[in-house]
Design a protein around this motif. Sequence first.
Motif, mmCIF file in Angstrom:
data_model
loop_
_atom_site.group_PDB
_atom_site.id
_atom_site.type_symbol
_atom_site.label_atom_id
_atom_site.label_comp_id
_atom_site.label_asym_id
_atom_site.label_seq_id
_atom_site.Cartn_x
_atom_site.Cartn_y
_atom_site.Cartn_z
ATOM 1 N N CYS A 85 0.778 -1.274 -0.032
ATOM 2 C CA CYS A 85 0.104 -0.112 -0.043
ATOM 3 C C CYS A 85 0.713 1.222 -0.099
ATOM 4 N N GLY A 86 1.995 1.232 0.408
ATOM 5 C CA GLY A 86 2.806 2.424 0.293
ATOM 6 C C GLY A 86 2.203 3.261 1.541
ATOM 7 N N THR A 87 2.084 4.698 0.842
ATOM 8 C CA THR A 87 1.419 5.662 1.624
ATOM 9 C C THR A 87 0.221 5.616 1.528
ATOM 10 N N GLY A 88 -0.549 4.756 1.316
ATOM 11 C CA GLY A 88 -1.987 4.436 1.476
ATOM 12 C C GLY A 88 -2.844 5.261 0.365
ATOM 13 N N ARG A 89 -2.348 5.627 -0.829
ATOM 14 C CA ARG A 89 -3.158 6.685 -1.428
ATOM 15 C C ARG A 89 -4.343 5.861 -2.118
ATOM 16 N N ALA A 90 -4.505 4.333 -1.965
ATOM 17 C CA ALA A 90 -5.942 4.136 -2.392
ATOM 18 C C ALA A 90 -6.766 3.594 -1.540
ATOM 19 N N LEU A 91 -6.397 3.806 -0.053
ATOM 20 C CA LEU A 91 -7.139 3.440 0.937
ATOM 21 C C LEU A 91 -8.505 4.315 1.064
ATOM 22 N N THR A 92 -8.281 5.420 0.709
ATOM 23 C CA THR A 92 -9.476 6.389 1.082
ATOM 24 C C THR A 92 -10.612 5.778 0.072
ATOM 25 N N PRO A 93 -10.271 5.732 -1.369
ATOM 26 C CA PRO A 93 -11.262 5.225 -2.156
ATOM 27 C C PRO A 93 -11.738 3.829 -1.863
ATOM 28 N N LEU A 94 -10.767 3.043 -1.582
ATOM 29 C CA LEU A 94 -11.389 1.559 -1.034
ATOM 30 C C LEU A 94 -12.308 1.936 -0.043
ATOM 31 N N ARG A 95 -12.005 2.463 1.155
ATOM 32 C CA ARG A 95 -12.951 2.886 1.991
ATOM 33 C C ARG A 95 -14.263 3.394 1.790
ATOM 34 N N ALA A 96 -14.192 4.169 0.726
ATOM 35 C CA ALA A 96 -15.472 4.792 0.074
ATOM 36 C C ALA A 96 -16.285 3.560 -0.600
#
Length: 199
Positions: A50-61
């Motif tokens: 995930c690195g710095t987590g750039r995908a985490l917010t759209p994944l949560r949405a």
Amino acid sequence: MSDDHTQVQEFFGARAADWDTRFPDDGPVYAAAVAELGLREGSRVLDAGCGTGRALTPLRAAVGASGVVVGADLTPAMLQAAVRAGRDHAGRLLLTDVAALPLRDESLDAVFAAGLIAHLPRPAENLRELARVVRPGGVLALFHPIGRAALAARQGRQLTPQDLRAEPNLRPLLAGSGWRLTSYVDEDTRFLAVAVREG
């Protein structure tokens, strides 16, 4: 990810603090790639590498409050950058090697993997590990915010027929690792290969 974890951690650790500022315009293309996964409310998804987590917010949405989002990375500094950016609120962060995930068999609906495949030391084995944690019919997305040719140009190298992400190489690699490639896009603005877990 290299078998030499120290080398990988040093490479990404040295770049973690300014990683997001180096690629400030990637947010929309990450969100668009996540949207193509077809995640639903309550889905369980892993952001592998995930690195710095750039995908985490759209994944949560995409999965909503009842869903599960896990971000796994080998480099402590990358996860620390994710926390500084507030992305740990979108998902649980794990410091772990995606080649040996501390997750139950078939416990996930999907895996999102941005820029990961080039760093896998044993791609077939490592993709089998991702398949292990995904239920049959679940989805894997191999993503990069720019295409293969644009990335090669950025890195000052030529594309070769051996490129792992070339469709003629990727399709059999995935098939031998428990996945069936269902969609493949390689254009200047993105690379996205989507596969379904067989079984």
